[in-house]
Design a protein around this motif. Structure first.
Motif, mmCIF file in Angstrom:
data_model
loop_
_atom_site.group_PDB
_atom_site.id
_atom_site.type_symbol
_atom_site.label_atom_id
_atom_site.label_comp_id
_atom_site.label_asym_id
_atom_site.label_seq_id
_atom_site.Cartn_x
_atom_site.Cartn_y
_atom_site.Cartn_z
ATOM 1 N N ALA A 96 -17.045 1.489 -13.155
ATOM 2 C CA ALA A 96 -15.794 2.186 -12.847
ATOM 3 C C ALA A 96 -16.049 3.616 -12.396
ATOM 4 C CB ALA A 96 -14.883 2.177 -14.067
ATOM 5 N N ASP A 97 -15.382 4.020 -11.340
ATOM 6 C CA ASP A 97 -15.430 5.410 -10.886
ATOM 7 C C ASP A 97 -14.620 6.253 -11.872
ATOM 8 O OD1 ASP A 97 -15.046 7.890 -9.619
ATOM 9 O OD2 ASP A 97 -14.982 6.990 -7.621
ATOM 10 N N PRO A 98 -15.247 7.200 -12.564
ATOM 11 C CA PRO A 98 -14.531 7.962 -13.595
ATOM 12 C C PRO A 98 -13.421 8.850 -13.039
ATOM 13 C CG PRO A 98 -16.697 8.910 -13.190
ATOM 14 C CD PRO A 98 -16.658 7.603 -12.445
ATOM 15 N N ARG A 99 -13.400 9.051 -11.725
ATOM 16 C CA ARG A 99 -12.383 9.924 -11.121
ATOM 17 C C ARG A 99 -11.073 9.181 -10.862
ATOM 18 N NH1 ARG A 99 -16.014 11.384 -6.071
ATOM 19 N NH2 ARG A 99 -16.200 9.103 -6.271
ATOM 20 N N SER A 101 -7.798 6.675 -11.595
ATOM 21 C CA SER A 101 -6.931 6.138 -12.640
ATOM 22 C C SER A 101 -7.137 4.629 -12.722
ATOM 23 C CB SER A 101 -5.461 6.432 -12.325
ATOM 24 O OG SER A 101 -5.047 5.685 -11.185
ATOM 25 N N ILE A 102 -6.656 4.021 -13.791
ATOM 26 C CA ILE A 102 -6.768 2.572 -13.936
ATOM 27 C C ILE A 102 -6.065 1.870 -12.773
ATOM 28 C CG2 ILE A 102 -6.113 0.605 -15.375
ATOM 29 C CD1 ILE A 102 -8.469 2.327 -16.443
ATOM 30 N N THR A 103 -4.900 2.362 -12.385
ATOM 31 C CA THR A 103 -4.193 1.778 -11.245
ATOM 32 C C THR A 103 -5.032 1.846 -9.982
ATOM 33 O OG1 THR A 103 -1.964 2.159 -12.087
ATOM 34 C CG2 THR A 103 -2.211 2.097 -9.702
ATOM 35 N N ASP A 104 -5.619 3.011 -9.707
ATOM 36 C CA ASP A 104 -6.412 3.174 -8.487
ATOM 37 C C ASP A 104 -7.713 2.376 -8.553
ATOM 38 O OD1 ASP A 104 -4.540 4.785 -7.273
ATOM 39 O OD2 ASP A 104 -5.440 6.648 -7.991
ATOM 40 N N LEU A 105 -8.246 2.211 -9.747
ATOM 41 C CA LEU A 105 -9.450 1.384 -9.926
ATOM 42 C C LEU A 105 -9.178 -0.061 -9.509
ATOM 43 C CD1 LEU A 105 -12.357 1.169 -11.224
ATOM 44 C CD2 LEU A 105 -11.184 0.481 -13.310
ATOM 45 N N ILE A 106 -8.056 -0.600 -9.962
ATOM 46 C CA ILE A 106 -7.694 -1.974 -9.601
ATOM 47 C C ILE A 106 -7.398 -2.081 -8.108
ATOM 48 C CG2 ILE A 106 -6.035 -3.847 -10.004
ATOM 49 C CD1 ILE A 106 -5.594 -2.642 -12.823
ATOM 50 N N ALA A 107 -6.760 -1.036 -7.572
ATOM 51 C CA ALA A 107 -6.340 -1.055 -6.164
ATOM 52 C C ALA A 107 -7.485 -0.832 -5.181
ATOM 53 C CB ALA A 107 -5.273 0.011 -5.937
ATOM 54 N N GLU A 108 -8.585 -0.296 -5.659
ATOM 55 C CA GLU A 108 -9.681 0.136 -4.777
ATOM 56 C C GLU A 108 -10.121 -0.923 -3.762
ATOM 57 O OE1 GLU A 108 -13.835 2.635 -5.434
ATOM 58 O OE2 GLU A 108 -13.191 1.181 -6.941
ATOM 59 N N PRO A 109 -10.368 -2.185 -4.157
ATOM 60 C CA PRO A 109 -10.807 -3.177 -3.161
ATOM 61 C C PRO A 109 -9.735 -3.477 -2.114
ATOM 62 C CG PRO A 109 -11.286 -3.929 -5.394
ATOM 63 C CD PRO A 109 -10.374 -2.753 -5.522
ATOM 64 N N LEU A 110 -8.469 -3.411 -2.502
ATOM 65 C CA LEU A 110 -7.394 -3.670 -1.541
ATOM 66 C C LEU A 110 -7.314 -2.544 -0.520
ATOM 67 C CD1 LEU A 110 -4.600 -4.968 -3.941
ATOM 68 C CD2 LEU A 110 -5.939 -6.326 -2.321
ATOM 69 N N ARG A 111 -7.417 -1.321 -0.984
ATOM 70 C CA ARG A 111 -7.366 -0.182 -0.058
ATOM 71 C C ARG A 111 -8.586 -0.158 0.854
ATOM 72 N NH1 ARG A 111 -4.992 3.591 -4.827
ATOM 73 N NH2 ARG A 111 -2.766 3.180 -4.429
ATOM 74 N N ALA A 112 -9.719 -0.629 0.343
ATOM 75 C CA ALA A 112 -10.927 -0.677 1.172
ATOM 76 C C ALA A 112 -10.786 -1.652 2.332
ATOM 77 C CB ALA A 112 -12.137 -1.056 0.315
ATOM 78 N N THR A 113 -9.909 -2.632 2.188
ATOM 79 C CA THR A 113 -9.671 -3.600 3.262
ATOM 80 C C THR A 113 -8.353 -3.328 3.988
ATOM 81 O OG1 THR A 113 -8.719 -5.145 1.640
ATOM 82 C CG2 THR A 113 -11.048 -5.411 2.172
ATOM 83 N N ARG A 114 -7.828 -2.105 3.807
ATOM 84 C CA ARG A 114 -6.641 -1.626 4.541
ATOM 85 C C ARG A 114 -5.398 -2.483 4.281
ATOM 86 N NH1 ARG A 114 -8.461 2.344 7.901
ATOM 87 N NH2 ARG A 114 -10.657 2.270 8.503
ATOM 88 N N THR A 115 -5.259 -2.936 3.043
ATOM 89 C CA THR A 115 -4.060 -3.667 2.661
ATOM 90 C C THR A 115 -2.869 -2.704 2.633
ATOM 91 O OG1 THR A 115 -5.417 -5.124 1.286
ATOM 92 C CG2 THR A 115 -3.046 -5.129 0.868
ATOM 93 N N PRO A 116 -1.718 -3.092 3.172
ATOM 94 C CA PRO A 116 -0.545 -2.203 3.156
ATOM 95 C C PRO A 116 -0.188 -1.765 1.735
ATOM 96 C CG PRO A 116 -0.167 -4.067 4.615
ATOM 97 C CD PRO A 116 -1.454 -4.350 3.900
ATOM 98 N N GLU A 117 0.200 -0.524 1.578
ATOM 99 C CA GLU A 117 0.414 0.056 0.254
ATOM 100 C C GLU A 117 1.484 -0.676 -0.567
ATOM 101 O OE1 GLU A 117 -0.994 2.427 -2.686
ATOM 102 O OE2 GLU A 117 -1.808 2.163 -0.667
#
Length: 222
Positions: A96-99, A101-117
């Motif tokens: 886990a990236d310590p910087r 939040s838990i929400t952003d940690l879960i969301a990270e792979p989706l944002r990396a593939t440019r999934t709509p917010e």
């Protein structure tokens, strides 16, 4: 066209320097089954997981998904292919990236593939509920949650793309009994509903006997 539905490491060899960690190892995980993998510490189990998860390219041999060879690793693999396999590792702190939040940690792979917010927010909420992360935990950073809570977040992250294959490398080793049971139940339910193939590595023989459809020993795969 092939009707094969499995994740396959075929005659895989991996070395680090002069040390050969895996020597012509073949392992197959069918859709819908749970395979337990055992072997002594240092036998190459975690390396095999990294190869199957498309995180490390073998020196020889290859990985294939549903009969289609994958001859690359990490971001060299097309998104539609690499998101079909996910891994859950032993230490959530290391994963886990310590910087974030838990929400952003879960969301990270989706944002990396440019999934709509809007899709990201909906999917993250769905998976946080699934793994038992209450809303008050989701804005916290890793240092402000327990190992069990963080591993639940890592599990949600692993499931975020709906993988066909999930690789669990000592994923419950650092958890208390109740969290271990919850994580195992979430994975089992996911497998049942999605017909996913699951690989389980654990030193807990009771858990492996209860969880795995079949158990293989790494020393017997050469």
């Amino acid at each position: 066209m092939t009707s094969a539905q499995h994740l396959l490491a075929d005659e895989v060899t991996v070395g680090y320097g002069r040390q050969v960690v895996l020597d012509s190892v073949t392992l197959r995980i069918d859709r819908g089954e749970t395979v337990g993998l055992r072997g002594p510490s240092g036998s190459g189990k975690s390396t095999l997981v990294r190869v199957l998860a498309l995180l490390h390219r073998p020196d020889r041999g290859r990985v294939s998904i549903d009969g289609t060879p994958v001859d690359a690793a990490r971001y060299s693999v097309p998104v539609a292919v690499r998101t079909r396999v996910a891994a859950l590792f032993q230490s959530p702190r290391a994963a886990a990236d310590p910087r974030l939040s838990i929400t952003d940690l879960i969301a990270e792979p989706l944002r990396a593939t440019r999934t709509p917010e809007p899709v990201v927010r909906e999917r993250v909420a769905e998976l946080a509920d699934l793994v038992g992360l209450t809303p008050d935990l989701r804005g916290r950073r890793p240092h402000a949650v327990s190992d069990g809570q963080l591993q639940r977040a890592c599990l949600a992250r692993a499931l975020v793309h709906g993988p066909d294959y999930l690789l669990c490398d000592e994923a419950t080793a650092m958890l208390d009994a109740s969290t271990q049971a919850h994580v195992a139940a979430v994975i089992s339910d996911y497998q049942r509903t999605q017909r996913a193939g699951v690989l389980v590595i654990t030193h807990d023989q009771t858990l492996m006997d209860r969880w795995a459809d079949r158990i293989v020993d790494l020393s017997g795969l050469v």
